[in-house]
Design a protein around this motif. Structure first.
Motif, short mmCIF file in Angstrom:
data_model
loop_
_atom_site.label_atom_id
_atom_site.label_comp_id
_atom_site.label_asym_id
_atom_site.label_seq_id
_atom_site.Cartn_x
_atom_site.Cartn_y
_atom_site.Cartn_z
N ALA A 158 0.74 -1.28 -0.01
CA ALA A 158 0.00 -0.02 -0.11
C ALA A 158 0.82 1.43 -0.09
N SER A 159 1.80 1.22 0.73
CA SER A 159 2.72 2.35 0.86
C SER A 159 3.37 2.68 -0.42
N ARG A 160 3.64 1.66 -1.42
CA ARG A 160 4.19 2.03 -2.56
C ARG A 160 3.27 2.08 -3.60
N PHE A 161 2.02 2.19 -3.31
CA PHE A 161 1.15 2.22 -4.59
C PHE A 161 1.04 3.66 -5.07
N ALA A 162 1.31 4.60 -4.53
CA ALA A 162 1.24 6.01 -5.21
C ALA A 162 2.37 6.24 -5.89
N GLY A 163 3.63 5.56 -5.93
CA GLY A 163 4.56 5.55 -6.77
C GLY A 163 4.63 4.99 -8.14
N ILE A 164 3.61 4.05 -8.42
CA ILE A 164 3.07 3.65 -9.50
C ILE A 164 1.88 4.38 -10.09
N LEU A 165 1.14 5.32 -9.51
CA LEU A 165 0.20 5.80 -10.05
C LEU A 165 0.63 6.77 -11.38
N PRO A 166 -0.17 7.32 -12.53
CA PRO A 166 0.01 7.97 -13.42
C PRO A 166 0.49 9.36 -12.72
N PRO A 167 1.66 10.26 -13.41
CA PRO A 167 1.78 11.43 -12.98
C PRO A 167 0.50 12.33 -12.91
N MET A 168 0.71 13.32 -12.01
CA MET A 168 -0.60 14.14 -11.80
C MET A 168 -0.47 15.36 -13.05
N THR A 169 -1.67 15.53 -13.57
CA THR A 169 -1.82 16.65 -14.21
C THR A 169 -1.60 18.16 -13.20
N ASP A 170 -1.52 19.25 -14.20
CA ASP A 170 -1.57 20.39 -13.30
C ASP A 170 -3.02 20.69 -12.67
N ASP A 171 -4.00 20.33 -13.47
CA ASP A 171 -5.39 20.33 -12.62
C ASP A 171 -5.51 19.74 -11.64
N GLU A 172 -5.08 18.50 -11.36
CA GLU A 172 -5.09 17.37 -10.59
C GLU A 172 -4.15 18.27 -9.40
N ALA A 173 -2.93 18.54 -9.61
CA ALA A 173 -1.97 19.00 -8.72
C ALA A 173 -2.49 20.43 -7.96
N LEU A 174 -3.22 21.24 -8.66
CA LEU A 174 -3.97 22.40 -8.18
C LEU A 174 -5.01 22.15 -7.14
N GLU A 175 -5.93 21.27 -7.50
CA GLU A 175 -6.98 20.71 -6.70
C GLU A 175 -6.52 20.14 -5.60
N ALA A 176 -5.54 19.33 -5.50
CA ALA A 176 -5.02 18.68 -4.50
C ALA A 176 -4.17 19.47 -3.48
N ALA A 177 -3.53 20.81 -3.91
CA ALA A 177 -3.16 21.62 -3.36
C ALA A 177 -3.97 22.62 -2.52
N ALA A 178 -5.13 22.95 -3.42
CA ALA A 178 -6.13 23.78 -2.82
C ALA A 178 -6.60 23.04 -1.58
N VAL A 179 -6.95 21.80 -1.38
CA VAL A 179 -7.44 21.30 -0.28
C VAL A 179 -6.42 21.06 0.75
#
Length: 505
Positions: A234-255
Motif C-alpha cells: 500500500a505504501s508503494r502504491f502512489a509511486g506507480i500511479l500516473p503523474p499528476m496533471t496540473d489541474d489535479e495538482a492544483l485541486e489537491a494543493a487547494a485542499v
C-alpha cells in the motif's frame, strides 16, 4: 467623517467568496466595533490591528471606528481580515491613499509588532479572485509565507509582504525600491520521492493486482496474515500511479491549503493518507462547526490507506460508501454547507481472522468459525460491494527473502500503468473506474466465452449487478495493460481472480 472600502475574501469550504471590508470613522468617543457575522477570532483583531498600526509608526484614529464585513449573512472566521481592516483604517484616516487600494485584494493575520503571519486557504482565495476576474489580471497582497502556494494559480499577481509597514510603503513611498515586488512563481515539480516496489520480495500476484488497480483507478482490499507485506504494498502504491496533471495538482494543493498544510515540496506528489483505526467519522469525511476537509478529501487525487479495516468502527466505514461512488462529500450544518472533493483510491488491508493466521501454511489459527464470521462482518456487504478488487496476500516464503536479485522497480510498473491510462483517455476520455453502465456496455463487453465465464462466476459468488460491472471494468483494465482492443476470456478470468468475496454471515 470618512469611509474606506477594502476587498478581501472569506473561506467557506473550498469556496472563497469576496468580502468588502468597509471602515467608517465618525465623531464621538473612541470606540472600535466590528459587525458582519464575525466570529471571536475576527473580533479579537481589534487589539491586534491597534497594536500593529501603532508599532508600524502610524496613528490610530481617536474616533468611533465601525468595520462592516459585507455581506452580513456570510460567516467570517480566522485572522485573515487583520490586514484589510488595518488598511481600511489607514485609508479612511488619510494615512494611505484610498483609491490606490481599489485594484488589490488583501488578506493576512497581523502580529502586535505589525508582522504578517500566514493564513489558511491562500490558494483557494487566489483561485476565486481569478475566476471573478474571468481569468484576467488580479492583484493579491498576502503574507510572504503564502506567496508560493498562491502563485501556483497561473496569471495571478501575488505581492508578498512581511509586515504592515511594507504594505503601506507599497502605496505611499516615492522610492520604487520600497514597493512590493510581484512574486515570480516556479511551477517546476520537485523530485518525487516514493517508496519503491523493488523492496518487495515475492508477492507476484499482489504486485500484479496493484498494477491493475493503478492503471484503472480501482479500489483494493488486501487480506493476509501479519507480516505478509500488505502495508508495504500500500505504501508503494502512489509511486506507480500516473503523474499528476496540473489541474489535479492544483485541486489537491487547494485542499491542503484550506487546512493550512500545503508544502511546496509536495507539489505534484500524490497524497498518501493513512488514518488510525480509532478515527471518527468526522475525521474521515470532514466536519466541525466550521466545516473542514477530512481524510478522504486530504487524499484527493491520491491514496487513502485503511490498515486493519475491521478494527474501524462500522459506522465510520459506512460514511465511505457515497464518496466512493461520487468522488465528492458535502458537509451540512444548520448554518452552513461545504462541498469538498474526495476522488481518492481506496487501499484497505485486513487479517483473515482475529488472530491473523487463518489459512496460514505453518502457524495455527486459534479462532472459532463464529469469531471469524463476527470479525469479517464488521465490514458491511454494501461497502465490500464497492471495493473493486479483493486480493489474498499469502506469507512470503523464506527462499524469497534470501533471494539477492532485485524485484521490478516502481518506475517500470509506472510506465505500463501510464501507457494503459493513455489508451483509456484516447478511447473514452476517462479512467475505467469512472465508466457508467452504458459506457461499460460499449467499451467493456467481453467475447462470448468471457461472458459465459462471468455469468457463471456471478451465480457462484452471488455477486450483485454492481459487482458484475466492477469486474467488467477491471477486465477492461487488464486488456488495456495487455494492449488489447477487445476484452478476451483470459482478461475476464484474471479480473474474476482479483475479486475474492469475503463471506458475510
Amino acid at each position: 467623517m470618512s469611509l474606506a472600502v477594502v476587498r478581501s475574501r472569506a473561506l467557506a469550504g473550498m469556496e472563497a467568496p469576496q468580502v468588502s471590508v468597509e471602515v467608517h470613522l465618525a465623531n464621538g468617543l473612541p470606540a472600535f466595533h466590528i459587525v458582519g457575522l464575525a466570529d471571536t477570532e475576527v473580533k479579537e483583531s481589534r487589539d491586534r490591528v491597534r497594536a500593529a498600526i501603532l508599532n508600524a509608526g502610524f496613528d490610530m484614529p481617536a474616533h468611533r471606528i465601525t468595520v462592516n464585513l459585507a455581506p452580513a449573512d456570510l460567516p467570517k472566521e480566522s485572522g485573515r481580515f487583520d490586514l484589510p481592516i488595518a488598511m481600511g483604517i489607514l485609508a479612511a484616516s488619510g494615512q494611505v491613499p484610498g483609491p490606490a487600494l481599489s485594484r488589490y485584494e488583501f488578506a493576512g493575520e497581523l502580529s502586535l509588532t505589525g508582522e504578517l503571519r500566514p493564513i489558511r486557504g491562500a490558494l483557494a482565495m487566489t483561485f476565486a479572485m481569478q475566476r471573478a476576474n474571468g481569468g484576467g489580471a488580479g492583484a493579491f497582497v498576502l503574507p510572504a509565507a503564502n506567496a508560493e502556494e498562491a502563485a501556483l494559480v497561473e496569471g495571478a499577481a501575488i505581492y508578498p509582504a512581511g509586515s504592515l509597514l511594507e504594505v503601506c510603503n507599497h502605496f505611499c513611498a516615492a522610492d520604487a525600491s520600497l514597493r512590493l515586488g510581484r512574486y515570480k512563481a516556479s511551477r517546476a515539480a520537485p523530485p518525487l520521492a516514493y517508496p519503491d516496489f523493488a523492496d518487495i520480495k515475492g508477492q507476484q500476484h499482489a504486485r500484479r493486482a496493484m498494477e491493475v488497480a493503478a492503471a484503472g483507478g480501482h479500489s483494493v482490499l488486501l487480506m493476509g496474515p501479519p507480516g505478509a507485506g500488505k502495508t508495504m504494498l500500500a505504501s508503494r502504491f502512489a509511486g506507480i500511479l500516473p503523474p499528476m496533471t496540473d489541474d489535479e495538482a492544483l485541486e489537491a494543493a487547494a485542499v491542503q491549503s484550506v487546512t493550512g498544510r500545503f508544502l511546496a515540496s509536495t507539489w505534484k506528489q500524490r497524497p498518501f493518507r493513512s488514518p488510525h483505526h480509532t478515527s471518527s467519522a468526522v475525521a474521515l469525511v470532514g466536519g466541525g462547526g466550521v466545516p473542514s476537509p477530512g481524510e478522504i478529501s486530504l487524499a484527493h487525487c491520491g491514496v487513502l490507506f485503511l490498515d486493519e479495516l475491521p478494527e474501524f468502527d462500522r459506522r465510520v466505514l459506512e460514511v465511505l460508501r457515497e464518496p466512493l461512488e461520487s468522488g465528492r462529500v458535502t458537509i451540512s450544518r444548520a448554518a452552513r454547507q461545504a462541498d469538498f472533493p474526495a476522488r481518492f483510491q481506496l487501499v484497505a488491508a485486513m487479517n483473515p481472522c482475529p488472530c491473523g493466521y487463518l489459512g496460514h501454511p505453518i502457524a495455527q489459527c486459534r479462532c472459532t468459525p463464529d469469531a471469524v464470521a463476527r470479525y469479517r462482518n464488521r465490514i458491511s456487504g454494501p461497502l465490500l460491494d464497492r471495493i473493486d478488487m479483493q486480493i489474498e496476500v499469502g506469507p512470503v516464503p523464506a527462499e524469497f527473502l534470501h533471494d539477492p536479485s532485485e524485484a521490478e522497480p516502481s518506475s517500470a510498473i509506472a510506465r505500463r500503468v501510464e501507457a494503459a491510462l493513455d489508451r483509456q483517455m484516447t478511447r473514452q476520455h476517462k479512467a475505467n473506474c469512472h465508466l457508467t453502465s452504458r459506457e461499460i456496455d460499449r467499451h467493456c463487453k467481453p467475447e462470448r466465452a468471457g461472458q459465459d465465464m462471468l455469468h457463471k462466476a456471478m451465480l457462484q459468488f452471488h455477486w450483485s449487478a454492481r459487482a458484475y460491472h466492477r469486474v467488467l471494468r477491471v477486465a477492461r483494465t487488464v486488456a488495456d495493460l495487455a494492449g488489447s482492443g477487445a476484452v478476451l476470456e483470459k482478461h475476464v478470468a484474471e479480473a474474476i481472480q482479483f475479486r475474492r468475496a469475503l463471506h458475510q454471515s
